[in-house]
Design a protein around this motif. Structure first.
Motif, PDB file in Angstrom:
ATOM      1  N   GLU A 194      40.587  34.800  31.570  1.00 50.18           N
ATOM      2  CA  GLU A 194      41.601  33.865  31.066  1.00 50.18           C
ATOM      3  C   GLU A 194      41.268  33.314  29.682  1.00 50.18           C
ATOM      4  OE1 GLU A 194      39.368  33.321  33.284  1.00 50.18           O
ATOM      5  OE2 GLU A 194      38.705  31.227  33.346  1.00 50.18           O
ATOM      6  N   LYS A 195      40.134  33.699  29.130  1.00 51.51           N
ATOM      7  CA  LYS A 195      39.754  33.192  27.806  1.00 51.51           C
ATOM      8  C   LYS A 195      40.134  34.195  26.724  1.00 51.51           C
ATOM      9  CE  LYS A 195      37.207  29.590  29.215  1.00 51.51           C
ATOM     10  NZ  LYS A 195      37.743  28.246  29.143  1.00 51.51           N
ATOM     11  N   HIS A 206      45.480  39.883  34.675  1.00 53.54           N
ATOM     12  CA  HIS A 206      46.209  39.014  33.759  1.00 53.54           C
ATOM     13  C   HIS A 206      47.393  38.355  34.466  1.00 53.54           C
ATOM     14  CE1 HIS A 206      48.910  38.406  30.078  1.00 53.54           C
ATOM     15  NE2 HIS A 206      48.007  37.473  30.074  1.00 53.54           N
ATOM     16  N   ASN A 256      41.262  39.191  25.250  1.00 57.43           N
ATOM     17  CA  ASN A 256      40.907  38.313  26.372  1.00 57.43           C
ATOM     18  C   ASN A 256      39.685  38.812  27.127  1.00 57.43           C
ATOM     19  OD1 ASN A 256      42.416  40.529  27.636  1.00 57.43           O
ATOM     20  ND2 ASN A 256      42.261  39.294  29.480  1.00 57.43           N
ATOM     21  N   LYS A 307      38.330  37.793  39.763  1.00 52.06           N
ATOM     22  CA  LYS A 307      37.013  37.512  39.169  1.00 52.06           C
ATOM     23  C   LYS A 307      35.891  37.911  40.122  1.00 52.06           C
ATOM     24  CE  LYS A 307      37.197  34.053  35.650  1.00 52.06           C
ATOM     25  NZ  LYS A 307      36.775  32.716  35.240  1.00 52.06           N
ATOM     26  N   LEU A 318      45.475  30.907  35.781  1.00 49.66           N
ATOM     27  CA  LEU A 318      44.344  30.021  35.498  1.00 49.66           C
ATOM     28  C   LEU A 318      44.569  29.273  34.191  1.00 49.66           C
ATOM     29  CD1 LEU A 318      41.254  32.230  36.468  1.00 49.66           C
ATOM     30  CD2 LEU A 318      41.852  30.012  37.465  1.00 49.66           C
ATOM     31  N   ARG A 319      45.199  29.940  33.260  1.00 47.38           N
ATOM     32  CA  ARG A 319      45.378  29.345  31.945  1.00 47.38           C
ATOM     33  C   ARG A 319      46.615  28.450  31.870  1.00 47.38           C
ATOM     34  NH1 ARG A 319      42.702  30.772  27.052  1.00 47.38           N
ATOM     35  NH2 ARG A 319      43.740  29.626  25.417  1.00 47.38           N
ATOM     36  N   TYR A 320      47.657  28.872  32.564  1.00 46.14           N
ATOM     37  CA  TYR A 320      48.929  28.154  32.435  1.00 46.14           C
ATOM     38  C   TYR A 320      49.373  27.558  33.765  1.00 46.14           C
ATOM     39  CZ  TYR A 320      49.034  30.737  28.015  1.00 46.14           C
ATOM     40  OH  TYR A 320      48.726  31.265  26.785  1.00 46.14           O
ATOM     41  N   SER A 366      45.816  36.387  37.943  1.00 43.57           N
ATOM     42  CA  SER A 366      44.663  35.487  37.901  1.00 43.57           C
ATOM     43  C   SER A 366      44.511  34.791  36.546  1.00 43.57           C
ATOM     44  CB  SER A 366      43.394  36.285  38.245  1.00 43.57           C
ATOM     45  OG  SER A 366      42.252  35.504  38.051  1.00 43.57           O
ATOM     46  N   TYR A 367      44.322  35.567  35.496  1.00 48.06           N
ATOM     47  CA  TYR A 367      44.021  34.941  34.214  1.00 48.06           C
ATOM     48  C   TYR A 367      45.156  34.047  33.727  1.00 48.06           C
ATOM     49  CZ  TYR A 367      41.139  39.223  34.283  1.00 48.06           C
ATOM     50  OH  TYR A 367      40.338  40.262  34.632  1.00 48.06           O
ATOM     51  N   PHE A 368      46.365  34.545  33.846  1.00 48.50           N
ATOM     52  CA  PHE A 368      47.507  33.766  33.361  1.00 48.50           C
ATOM     53  C   PHE A 368      47.681  32.473  34.160  1.00 48.50           C
ATOM     54  CE2 PHE A 368      51.812  32.533  32.410  1.00 48.50           C
ATOM     55  CZ  PHE A 368      52.017  32.930  31.094  1.00 48.50           C
TER      56      PHE A 368
END
Lengths: 366, 278, 322
Positions: free
Chosen positions: B256-257, A318, B253, A238, A325-327, A321-323
């Motif tokens: 993460e959103k 993904h 996406n 990010k 962060l989400r899970y 970081s994103y994954f």
């Protein structure tokens, strides 16, 4: 006879001799579809998981090129069959008949590696543990058992120990396979294993074989595969999101092909298309790749990820970081190294992660 | 294993009951679900979307723009841009259409209670706002002054023209604008952001809800901030290419959103914390 | 030998660096047998450049595919090319995608590049590769399980074994000695001819078996320097819809057919399509057939003469023999 069968039922370990592997799995294939890694062609290096057939060449000595992902998430899967019909009540009108195609047939995947199964644990978060449950994935997942090797075949692209797994990680597996001299020891890890063992028609291992297996497992447990550091990447993606110089540095040689995503056990993204044939047809789910331009192309002409740089940023982001962060912190990479090995231009995701880390920590320090 | 899990990919079968041409490339369709039970229980929040399917062509995402209290039909406004929308434009009353929804989050209208509301829309961007506008009119006591700035390229590109007098009669303070002078046009001329700064609504106790083409949103945001609006006071609804609509297939996406699951409605404050990948 | 050429390459780049925007070349990948493309933009990175038979990639696509490495007005981009790669550059110039005066071509004669999968096949298992060295026509690999020596010829890519243009056909500077081709030009389409002698059933069986492995990752398309419309490819577009997403042989065959036909009379046989295939499908073979036809009908070879117009991009009403 009855007594013997009873004794077999309670077995928690069996021994399969080298020469008995095909026969044992053929026994199982009367009750399950048995997927095994085999060469994809006569002279090819690549292996892929395919349903067992009589006399096929099962290869357990190296990682497969394609992961067993397709067992649960086939490359093309019919979700709904549809058919337009003349309405019975009013022949001037059309009627639509829909049929869900949900496959619940029992499956054993034999010869997976910890990274392969880890891939499904990642996918489970998305398909089973979100606000919506994917019934197609669920049906296959619940009816599939994994017999997983304690893995001694790491090469220089492997890094499973760096992403929360490891060569002896049996999480998600029902049976552990330990290669020993002369064959394999299979060990039950879940309740479902004993049912399998009772169908195998194999002997229990002797003391020495159990001891051999224990030694192999110990050796595999002590191995640390890979030395990738992932600290700071969660925030780093990010933080460095708009640092296009960095992403250019990482992905300039990318071809935008789908190899990395298609050989990846954790890349689950798909597209849905209708494939008609006259008045009937199917709604099909098929593999898609975030590396493709068309993946995010909007009908209006706008594309939020117009070049390979944004697309590669999304893939790395993904996974690291994103994954998580989400899970709850889970990295969506199993460290199998397939994307590195199969990449036509040898892009190394570890290097990308390392660059993001450096850039991030560099930022924090200065 | 016997637990019943509904199939989130399976659409309800509906029938098109009415087709209203809005502009040269936008049509509004009304859909009645075949199963009366499902129609009765089709509850949604303003701002939520649905996937419309024409089997054989595919699915696309549209905001439901009828008010939640309307149980006679579900309404969608469709701009002709691609394969699926082209096909939807060919539908006539009596034709079959699949509906999968409601999906997404919808507007947080509860937190808007007691406040003045400013809708700012451009072109087809009026569609997502229509539901909320009608919902608020039905619950007018809960909200303060409701105003609307609505712009389109030409008068012919303006959706719901036939309804605007009704909204005005029900108390909405409406300002209409088109990009350039047109014969017979008696309202404002100029881009939406310009009209916004001329109108100069006060940010005090006001929520602004913006929807329109990206370029309009960009300048409207700039204008709102000039006027003193803070990020938490501004809401918008995003568009992305979507397939599953349920946060699984991956493509919509932003970091993460997922726009389909966590959106499509976001406050500017939320958007600021997300990766800028619009 | 390779280190000498590498040294000369780095010296050359050092000299031209002030005049060029960037240099596209190769650097070491995650081990010694896996090399990857690199774009050098500053002097400090020149030492990354290498040349050896593991430098498999054809880099010319980076000159044209978005976001391409494009020089500012009055400057050039330097690119390293093998014999086969140089033909791609010429083909791109022929088709107007590239201007000759925008590029500086560093030509490297090449006696063949290595198929890493063939190396792995010889090692018989996956293994950490510590060191790899090619000397006197043999590859010596030091890996976790031991040392293996393999004659180079046995591990060359198929494209290299049938290469007739090992020396760059166009260049601004050449590094290294001229090498001789692996085969005679008249033998170029021997494989095609042999295959055509097989029965229809055999041929059908061959393609059914090999193509059924295709996972439609489109690496073959995207690695091709001449597949410039990859992002708008008919294979992924729904409107018009020619190819479905179904993973059936029919759809796979259709895609590869379209891919090959769009390259008819344009393909320079660099073999990247085949090299990059993760499923080891000999996809260049299809294009070889088309090239054999092009040669027979038009006496034309793509990417040799930048002044010629590819036969299918022109129209001559007096054309005979078609």
């Amino acid at each position: 006879m009855v007594a013997r069968r009873k004794e077999k039922k309670s077995q928690n370990r069996i021994f399969i001799p080298l020469e008995g592997l095909n026969q044992t799995l053929e026994n199982l294939s009367k009750h399950f579809t048995v997927w095994v890694p085999m060469p994809s062609g006569e002279n090819e290096w690549s292996l892929e998981f395919k349903p067992l057939h009589r006399g096929c060449k099962i290869l357990l000595d190296r990682q497969s090129t394609l992961p067993p992902k397709k067992v649960i998430l086939p490359q093309g899967q019919t979700l709904i069959e549809y058919e337009y019909k003349k309405s019975e009540s009013d022949p001037s009108k059309q009627d639509l008949v829909l049929r869900e195609v949900i496959d619940e047939s029992p499956i054993i995947v034999f010869g997976t590696r910890p990274c392969d199964v880890r891939g499904f644990l990642v996918c489970d978060k998305v398909f089973l543990q979100g606000r919506y449950i994917d019934v197609y994935y669920r049906a296959r997942r619940l009816n599939t058992l994994f017999a997983t090797l304690f893995c001694r075949e790491a090469d220089d692209a492997c890094f499973c120990s760096s992403v929360g797994s490891g060569p002896a990680d049996m999480e998600g597996s029902d049976i552990g396979i330990t290669p020993i001299d002369g064959g394999w020891i299979l060990e039950g890890l879940t309740d479902r294993a004993s049912e399998i063992f009772s169908l195998c028609d194999c002997e229990a291992p002797d003391e020495k074989q159990i001891e051999d297996a224990r030694r192999v497992q110990e050796e595999v447990r002590s191995m640390r595969v890979g030395n990738l550091r992932t600290d700071g990447v969660l925030e780093g993606v990010k933080g460095q999101f708009q640092n296009m110089e960095l992403w250019r540095d990482i992905a300039e040689s990318c071809l935008s092909c789908g190899v990395c995503t298609y050989v990846c056990p954790t890349c689950y993204c798909f597209t849905i298309t209708d494939e008609p044939q006259g008045l009937r047809g199917e709604r099909l789910r098929s593999w898609d790749s975030c590396m493709f331009y068309q993946y995010t192309q909007e009908a209006s002409g706008h594309n939020p990820r117009p070049t390979k740089l944004e697309r590669y940023r999304n893939r790395l982001g993904h996974k690291f970081s994103y994954f998580p962060l989400r899970y709850s912190g889970m990295i969506a990479c199993c460290g199998c190294g397939r994307c590195i090995r199969s990449c036509p231009v040898s892009i190394d995701i570890r290097q990308g992660v390392e660059r993001v880390r450096e850039a991030h920590h560099g930022c924090v320090c200065s | 294993m016997a637990v019943y899990v509904p199939n989130p990919y399976l659409p309800e079968i509906g029938t098109v009951t009415e087709v209203i041409p809005e502009t040269p490339n936008i049509k509004t369709i009304r859909v009645l679900l075949r199963d009366p039970e499902r129609m009765k229980n089709f509850n949604f929040r303003p701002g939520q979307v649905a996937q419309l399917s024409v089997f054989g062509v595919g699915e696309a995402t549209f905001v439901i723009n009828s008010p939640p209290t309307c149980k006679d039909y579900l309404q969608f406004s469709v701009m002709k841009v691609g394969e699926v929308t082209n096909r939807i434009h060919q539908l006539v009353p009596g034709d079959i259409i699949g509906v999968r929804g409601p999906l997404g989050n919808g507007f947080p209208y509860e937190m808007m209670e007691g406040k003045d509301i400013l809708f700012i829309a451009g072109g087809i961007g009026m569609a997502p706002l229509r539901t909320l506008l009608l919902f608020m009119l039905e619950n007018k006591n809960n909200y303060g002054e409701i105003s609307l700035i609505y712009g389109a390229r030409t008068p012919q590109d303006m959706c719901y023209r036939y309804e605007i007098p009704v909204w005005q009669k029900r108390g909405v303070n409406v300002v209409l604008t088109v990009d350039t002078e047109a014969p017979g046009w008696t309202h404002r001329v100029g881009f939406v952001p310009t009209v916004l700064s001329e109108e100069a609504p006060s940010p005090k106790d006001r929520i602004a809800i913006v929807c329109g083409p990206p370029i309009m949103i960009k300048f409207v945001l700039f204008g709102l901030r000039e006027l003193g609006f803070e990020d938490w006071q501004i809401y918008t609804t995003l568009e992305k290419r979507m397939k599953c609509g349920i946060g699984i297939c991956g493509r919509c996406n932003m970091g993460e959103k997922f726009v389909c699951l966590d959106g499509p409605v976001f406050s500017m404050e939320e958007l600021q914390s997300m990766v800028p990948e619009l | 030998m390779w280190s000498e050429i590498t040294k000369k390459l780095q010296e050359t780049v050092q000299n031209i660096m002030p005049q060029v925007e960037a240099v596209i070349g190769w650097e070491r990948g995650f081990n010694e047998i896996r090399i990857k493309p690199v774009v050098i933009k500053k002097e400090g990175d020149i030492s990354k450049l290498v040349w050896n038979p593991f430098c498999v990639q054809n880099l010319s696509g980076y000159l044209v595919k978005s976001p391409a490495v494009i020089p500012r007005e009055g400057r050039r981009v330097a690119i390293c090319v093998k014999g086969c790669d140089s033909r791609s550059v010429t083909a791109l110039i022929q088709e107007g995608f590239l201007k000759r005066d925008q590029i500086f071509i560093i030509g490297i004669p090449c006696s063949g590049t290595v198929d890493w999968r063939k190396v792995m096949k010889r090692l018989e298992r996956s293994s950490v590769i510590h060191r790899a060295e090619i000397k006197d026509g043999r590859l010596m690999v030091e890996h976790a399980e031991g040392v293996e020596e393999i004659p180079l010829r046995e591990i060359l890519l198929r494209r290299c074994l049938r290469c007739v243009y090992p020396n760059p056909t166009v260049s601004d500077v050449v590094i290294g000695e001229t090498v001789s081709p692996h085969i005679e030009k008249e033998d170029l389409y021997k494989d095609v001819e042999a295959f055509e002698r097989k029965s229809l059933d055999e041929r059908r069986k061959f393609w059914a078996e090999t193509l059924s492995r295709c996972i439609r990752c489109y690496a073959c398309r995207n690695a091709c320097p001449l597949c410039i419309c990859q992002d708008w490819c008919i294979a992924e577009r729904r409107d018009p819809k020619w190819v479905t997403q179904k993973p059936t042989l029919k759809d796979i065959l259709l895609f590869h057919g379209i891919h090959a036909l769009h390259l008819a009379g344009r393909c320079t046989e660099c073999g990247e399509c085949e090299r990059v295939c993760p499923m080891e499908i000999p996809v260049m073979f299809i294009k070889e057939k088309l090239n054999e036809t092009t040669l027979r009908l038009f006496s034309y070879e793509a990417g040799i003469d930048s002044n010629l117009v590819p036969p299918l991009l022109t129209f001559n009403p007096h054309e005979t023999g078609i």
